[in-house]
Design a protein around this motif. Structure first.
Motif, PDB file in Angstrom:
ATOM      1  N   ALA A 127       0.966  -1.018   0.143  1.00  0.00           N
ATOM      2  CA  ALA A 127      -0.128   0.359   0.155  1.00  0.00           C
ATOM      3  C   ALA A 127       0.915   0.996   0.237  1.00  0.00           C
ATOM      4  O   ALA A 127       0.161   2.028  -0.715  1.00  0.00           O
ATOM      5  CB  ALA A 127      -0.862   0.046   1.419  1.00  0.00           C
ATOM      6  N   ILE A 128       1.804   1.189   1.166  1.00  0.00           N
ATOM      7  CA  ILE A 128       3.207   2.363   0.970  1.00  0.00           C
ATOM      8  C   ILE A 128       3.642   2.133  -0.622  1.00  0.00           C
ATOM      9  O   ILE A 128       3.202   3.688  -0.918  1.00  0.00           O
ATOM     10  CB  ILE A 128       3.419   2.222   2.114  1.00  0.00           C
ATOM     11  CG1 ILE A 128       3.196   2.208   3.609  1.00  0.00           C
ATOM     12  CG2 ILE A 128       5.174   3.567   2.278  1.00  0.00           C
ATOM     13  CD1 ILE A 128       3.786   1.746   4.267  1.00  0.00           C
ATOM     14  N   LEU A 129       3.978   1.320  -1.281  1.00  0.00           N
ATOM     15  CA  LEU A 129       4.611   1.149  -2.429  1.00  0.00           C
ATOM     16  C   LEU A 129       4.034   2.283  -3.544  1.00  0.00           C
ATOM     17  O   LEU A 129       4.247   2.930  -3.597  1.00  0.00           O
ATOM     18  CB  LEU A 129       5.168   0.415  -2.436  1.00  0.00           C
ATOM     19  CG  LEU A 129       5.880  -0.181  -3.975  1.00  0.00           C
ATOM     20  CD1 LEU A 129       7.419   0.865  -3.186  1.00  0.00           C
ATOM     21  CD2 LEU A 129       6.145  -1.793  -4.309  1.00  0.00           C
ATOM     22  N   PHE A 130       3.136   1.753  -3.602  1.00  0.00           N
ATOM     23  CA  PHE A 130       2.245   2.233  -4.574  1.00  0.00           C
ATOM     24  C   PHE A 130       1.230   3.238  -3.819  1.00  0.00           C
ATOM     25  O   PHE A 130       1.286   4.910  -4.692  1.00  0.00           O
ATOM     26  CB  PHE A 130       0.589   1.320  -4.561  1.00  0.00           C
ATOM     27  CG  PHE A 130      -0.370   1.947  -5.442  1.00  0.00           C
ATOM     28  CD1 PHE A 130      -0.039   2.179  -7.030  1.00  0.00           C
ATOM     29  CD2 PHE A 130      -1.676   3.134  -4.977  1.00  0.00           C
ATOM     30  CE1 PHE A 130      -1.475   2.956  -7.505  1.00  0.00           C
ATOM     31  CE2 PHE A 130      -2.342   3.439  -6.044  1.00  0.00           C
ATOM     32  CZ  PHE A 130      -2.516   3.403  -6.717  1.00  0.00           C
ATOM     33  N   LEU A 131       1.144   3.665  -3.181  1.00  0.00           N
ATOM     34  CA  LEU A 131       0.727   5.886  -2.909  1.00  0.00           C
ATOM     35  C   LEU A 131       1.736   6.078  -3.030  1.00  0.00           C
ATOM     36  O   LEU A 131       1.684   7.610  -3.474  1.00  0.00           O
ATOM     37  CB  LEU A 131       0.616   6.092  -1.402  1.00  0.00           C
ATOM     38  CG  LEU A 131      -0.842   4.720  -1.160  1.00  0.00           C
ATOM     39  CD1 LEU A 131      -1.239   5.137   0.255  1.00  0.00           C
ATOM     40  CD2 LEU A 131      -1.703   5.667  -1.694  1.00  0.00           C
ATOM     41  N   ASN A 132       3.279   6.015  -2.835  1.00  0.00           N
ATOM     42  CA  ASN A 132       4.307   7.354  -2.690  1.00  0.00           C
ATOM     43  C   ASN A 132       4.949   6.677  -4.483  1.00  0.00           C
ATOM     44  O   ASN A 132       5.156   8.137  -5.021  1.00  0.00           O
ATOM     45  CB  ASN A 132       4.914   6.938  -1.707  1.00  0.00           C
ATOM     46  CG  ASN A 132       5.280   6.551  -0.539  1.00  0.00           C
ATOM     47  OD1 ASN A 132       4.310   7.537  -0.012  1.00  0.00           O
ATOM     48  ND2 ASN A 132       5.536   5.668   0.278  1.00  0.00           N
ATOM     49  N   GLN A 133       4.376   5.674  -5.292  1.00  0.00           N
ATOM     50  CA  GLN A 133       5.151   6.190  -6.436  1.00  0.00           C
ATOM     51  C   GLN A 133       3.756   6.089  -7.651  1.00  0.00           C
ATOM     52  O   GLN A 133       4.043   7.151  -8.065  1.00  0.00           O
ATOM     53  CB  GLN A 133       5.313   4.578  -6.472  1.00  0.00           C
ATOM     54  CG  GLN A 133       6.546   4.005  -6.423  1.00  0.00           C
ATOM     55  CD  GLN A 133       7.211   2.523  -7.137  1.00  0.00           C
ATOM     56  OE1 GLN A 133       6.396   1.486  -7.327  1.00  0.00           O
ATOM     57  NE2 GLN A 133       8.298   2.741  -6.544  1.00  0.00           N
ATOM     58  N   ALA A 134       2.627   6.005  -6.692  1.00  0.00           N
ATOM     59  CA  ALA A 134       2.128   6.543  -7.822  1.00  0.00           C
ATOM     60  C   ALA A 134       2.131   8.859  -7.309  1.00  0.00           C
ATOM     61  O   ALA A 134       1.421   9.969  -8.400  1.00  0.00           O
ATOM     62  CB  ALA A 134       0.523   6.728  -7.605  1.00  0.00           C
ATOM     63  N   VAL A 135       2.356   9.839  -6.498  1.00  0.00           N
ATOM     64  CA  VAL A 135       2.715  10.148  -6.250  1.00  0.00           C
ATOM     65  C   VAL A 135       3.810  11.268  -6.814  1.00  0.00           C
ATOM     66  O   VAL A 135       4.180  11.924  -8.071  1.00  0.00           O
ATOM     67  CB  VAL A 135       3.084  11.202  -5.551  1.00  0.00           C
ATOM     68  CG1 VAL A 135       3.609  12.324  -4.872  1.00  0.00           C
ATOM     69  CG2 VAL A 135       2.091  11.125  -4.409  1.00  0.00           C
ATOM     70  N   GLU A 136       4.503  10.411  -7.495  1.00  0.00           N
ATOM     71  CA  GLU A 136       6.577  10.303  -8.487  1.00  0.00           C
ATOM     72  C   GLU A 136       5.996  10.286  -9.541  1.00  0.00           C
ATOM     73  O   GLU A 136       6.880  10.959 -10.024  1.00  0.00           O
ATOM     74  CB  GLU A 136       7.365   9.391  -7.562  1.00  0.00           C
ATOM     75  CG  GLU A 136       8.018   9.057  -6.112  1.00  0.00           C
ATOM     76  CD  GLU A 136       8.090   7.473  -5.629  1.00  0.00           C
ATOM     77  OE1 GLU A 136       8.833   6.981  -6.232  1.00  0.00           O
ATOM     78  OE2 GLU A 136       8.637   7.587  -4.831  1.00  0.00           O
TER      79      GLU A 136
END
Length: 398
Positions: free
Chosen positions: A235-244
């Motif tokens: 979940a953390i990975l997806f949310l952060n990489q979406a912003v990136e």
């Protein structure tokens, strides 16, 4: 003869006295280490609080409940620990396990041994879908989660965006264990029935360390609403990489797991604001809808010195209380007597701290278990759906 009679009587009295203060063992099988340890420990805390409350009131059938921990760090370990709890520790039942795949593996061991297994947190269909005689599940299921997510899209998300539900492009992504696969399947089925435009369904390994290609795929397809069923790290990975990737869908809706964790919100920061979630009952909820939740919160804070980290502790507490109180009304701790006692449990809706009732129906699934619609607002996970349980309005389209 008189001396012998006195000795025999004293021994019998001692046995009776000892029985009155005997212990009865239940296995507590959760992932206490590894990647799922946080929610495993949080789930255990709920069971532990229930047991302490039960013991303070005299125990179960007059005996003190003792929890024997087993670490379900993975599926193989879950199987091994279930065998140890049954054969070496002599537990009369196993309480667990939060992770669907580990619950499925361990409960099969219990079934073959004729030992009751009480699942309080795993949602996958297969947990109760196998028709096991000794398995009971108190918590709501993947079906409940998928249905409510679609209802929220239709009732709140689409109107909030000023669109018809069918005009939204929906992307479903999920970790590929029994948990994610079950939820995604129900999202697809309920979504199609509601006329939603599901443009992609993508699975990934829970252990993945890069979701950039998945994020770009969603962005390229113009997905408006992302539905993710995930544990904490993914979940953390997806949310952060979406912003990136400068990908900002109109709505993101989590399916429990990592989306309900304070630790996830802390890792993601302000980008967690307005993210939606469907999961077990959380703590920012209408307390008239969840009687007893304030007492639970007080007990939790006093014992652990912090706020609950997820609603898993509350729901495990509710499930454990229902099961242990039901067994208390039984005639013995023999497996079939425990099963009969648990099948007789009949708690109406609105009479537990989670807001739902407890009554076991087909396949020993709690037919009164329900989920809540939630949203992260200003760093807090608040209930927004259904309206009678809500403490905040939906914040959509801002």
């Amino acid at each position: 003869m008189k001396i012998k009679t006195l000795i025999t009587a004293a021994a019998a009295f001692g046995m009776m006295a000892g029985a009155a203060h005997a212990d009865v063992k239940f296995g507590a099988l959760f992932p206490f280490s590894g990647g799922l340890a946080l929610l495993g420990e949080e789930s255990f805390r709920g069971v532990e609080l229930a047991v302490e409350e039960i013991n303070a009131k005299g125990g179960v059938q007059g005996e003190k409940v003792v929890l024997v921990r087993g670490d379900a760090v993975d599926n193989n370990q879950a199987i091994g620990e279930a065998r140890r709890l049954i054969s070496r520790e002599g537990v009369v039942g196993i309480i667990g396990t939060y992770s669907s795949s580990r619950s499925i593996a361990a409960s099969q061991v219990a079934e073959l041994s004729g030992i009751p297994y009480f699942e309080l947190g795993a949602v996958a269909d297969e947990v109760t879908g196998r028709g096991l005689e000794y398995l009971f599940r108190t918590n709501p299921t993947a079906d409940t989660m998928g249905e409510m997510i679609v209802q929220m899209i239709v009732d709140e998300v689409a109107p909030g965006l000023g669109k018809e539900p069918g005009d939204l492009k929906i992307g479903i992504i999920h970790e590929d264990s029994a948990y994610g696969t079950s939820v995604a399947g129900h999202q697809k089925n309920y979504g199609e029935a509601a006329g939603l435009d599901i443009v992609t369904i993508q699975a990934y390994p829970t252990s993945t360390v890069d979701m950039s290609s998945l994020v770009l795929s969603l962005k390229d397809q113009g997905v408006d609403v992302v539905l993710q069923t995930a544990y904490q790290n993914d979940a953390i990975l997806f949310l952060n990489q979406a912003v990136e990737a400068d990908y900002h869908p109109a709505a993101i809706i989590g399916g429990g797991g990592g989306y309900s964790l304070t630790a996830t919100a802390e890792a993601v920061g302000e980008n967690m604001n307005n993210v939606l979630d469907v999961d077990f009952t959380q703590y920012a909820v209408n307390h008239e809808f969840t009687p007893g939740i304030e007492d639970f919160l007080t007990a939790y804070r006093e014992k652990y010195g912090e706020e609950p980290r997820s609603g898993h502790s509350l729901n495990n507490y509710v499930g454990a209380m229902a099961v242990l109180q039901g067994i208390d009304k039984g005639s013995s701790f023999k497996p079939d007597d425990i099963v009969a006692a648990v099948k007789a449990i009949d708690i109406p809706e609105g009479e537990t701290a989670a807001g739902y009732g407890v009554k076991f129906g087909e396949n020993n699934q709690n037919e009164r278990a329900k989920m809540m619609g939630l949203q992260w607002q200003d760093g807090k996970l608040v209930t927004v759906y259904p309206r009678e349980a809500a403490v905040a309005e939906f914040n959509i389209g801002d």
